[in-house]
Scaffold this motif. Structure first.
Motif, PDB file in Angstrom:
ATOM      1  N   UNK A  91       0.845  -1.199   0.000  1.00 41.07           N
ATOM      2  CA  UNK A  91       0.000   0.000   0.000  1.00 41.07           C
ATOM      3  C   UNK A  91       0.880   1.249   0.000  1.00 41.07           C
ATOM      4  N   UNK A  92       0.615   2.148  -0.941  1.00 39.48           N
ATOM      5  CA  UNK A  92       1.389   3.389  -1.063  1.00 39.48           C
ATOM      6  C   UNK A  92       0.721   4.569  -0.372  1.00 39.48           C
ATOM      7  N   UNK A  93      -0.613   4.570  -0.311  1.00 42.87           N
ATOM      8  CA  UNK A  93      -1.360   5.648   0.337  1.00 42.87           C
ATOM      9  C   UNK A  93      -2.565   5.043   1.044  1.00 42.87           C
ATOM     10  N   UNK A  94      -2.793   5.483   2.276  1.00 44.79           N
ATOM     11  CA  UNK A  94      -3.923   5.022   3.085  1.00 44.79           C
ATOM     12  C   UNK A  94      -4.911   6.178   3.222  1.00 44.79           C
ATOM     13  N   UNK A  95      -6.174   5.944   2.885  1.00 42.99           N
ATOM     14  CA  UNK A  95      -7.241   6.923   3.070  1.00 42.99           C
ATOM     15  C   UNK A  95      -8.230   6.295   4.050  1.00 42.99           C
ATOM     16  N   UNK A  96      -8.172   6.733   5.288  1.00 44.29           N
ATOM     17  CA  UNK A  96      -8.996   6.145   6.340  1.00 44.29           C
ATOM     18  C   UNK A  96     -10.063   7.145   6.763  1.00 44.29           C
ATOM     19  N   UNK A  97     -11.327   6.787   6.516  1.00 36.78           N
ATOM     20  CA  UNK A  97     -12.447   7.597   6.986  1.00 36.78           C
ATOM     21  C   UNK A  97     -12.757   7.136   8.406  1.00 36.78           C
ATOM     22  N   UNK A  98     -12.408   7.956   9.366  1.00 37.49           N
ATOM     23  CA  UNK A  98     -12.600   7.625  10.780  1.00 37.49           C
ATOM     24  C   UNK A  98     -14.014   8.013  11.198  1.00 37.49           C
ATOM     25  N   UNK A  99     -14.776   7.023  11.640  1.00 33.96           N
ATOM     26  CA  UNK A  99     -16.173   7.204  12.038  1.00 33.96           C
ATOM     27  C   UNK A  99     -16.269   7.405  13.544  1.00 33.96           C
ATOM     28  N   UNK A 100     -17.183   8.250  14.011  1.00 31.39           N
ATOM     29  CA  UNK A 100     -17.301   8.561  15.434  1.00 31.39           C
ATOM     30  C   UNK A 100     -18.077   7.489  16.205  1.00 31.39           C
ATOM     31  N   UNK A 101     -17.596   6.267  16.132  1.00 27.19           N
ATOM     32  CA  UNK A 101     -18.258   5.161  16.812  1.00 27.19           C
ATOM     33  C   UNK A 101     -17.198   4.128  17.190  1.00 27.19           C
ATOM     34  N   UNK A 102     -17.386   3.516  18.339  1.00 26.92           N
ATOM     35  CA  UNK A 102     -16.558   2.384  18.762  1.00 26.92           C
ATOM     36  C   UNK A 102     -17.470   1.174  18.845  1.00 26.92           C
TER      37      UNK A 102
END
Length: 187
Positions: A143-154
């Protein structure tokens, strides 16, 4: 050389799906932000190929093809058209034929196949998952680039894409409504 980009939705506690592959937590924060959707479209436009793990391929293809075929007024239609029309490769050790538009199946060695794809001419390559496939790519340092959409939930328990220590460098962060897009590069 083309870059391999990984785009995932993730919970605050680091899971990309529940223990039984549940994804219901993604919609806890409410309606999708049009600016966030446009960012996903822009990321898709930077690529001309999608890579998927076998486990999520059928669900992915069925969902996006259904939006294109049955929901012409959906705000997702611009993204759905890209998902359906773009070349897709599903990686599988066991299946040689999976149904989906513009979909082919790759059964060869993962690292060898990815390096061959990266060396081809074209735009970058996008990976949307699933968890096991993404984890394999990460473990192989593909993987060269990580795009992580962080959601406000655990969710307390689930599937993680990180199985070992991985040091990343934060390149940018952008807040969309109630989610944050974190772009990381390998350190």
């Amino acid at each position: 050389m083309r870059k391999l980009k990984l785009q995932v939705q993730m919970t605050l506690d680091g899971f990309v799906a529940g223990p039984n592959r549940e994804l219901d937590w993604m919609w806890v924060s409410g309606e999708q932000d049009p600016a966030g959707l446009q960012k996903v479209i822009n990321l898709a436009d930077s690529c001309d190929m999608i890579l998927l793990g076998r486990g999520m391929t059928q669900e992915f293809c069925t969902y996006w093809e259904s939006v294109v075929d049955n929901k012409p007024d959906s705000p997702e239609i611009p993204l759905a058209q890209r998902m359906v029309n773009m070349r897709k490769i599903a990686f599988s050790r066991t299946q040689t034929d999976i149904k989906g538009r513009n979909l082919e199946v790759e059964n060869g060695d993962l690292a060898t196949a990815i390096q061959k794809l990266k060396n081809q001419e074209g735009k970058d390559i996008m990976v949307y998952g699933g968890a096991g496939f993404a984890s394999s790519l990460i473990s192989l340092n593909l993987v060269d680039e990580y795009y992580i959409f962080l959601n406000p939930v655990a969710i307390g328990n689930g599937l993680s894409i990180f199985k070992e220590r991985k040091i990343l460098k934060l390149e940018s962060s952008t807040v969309y409504n109630n989610k944050t897009l974190l772009k990381y590069l390998p350190a």
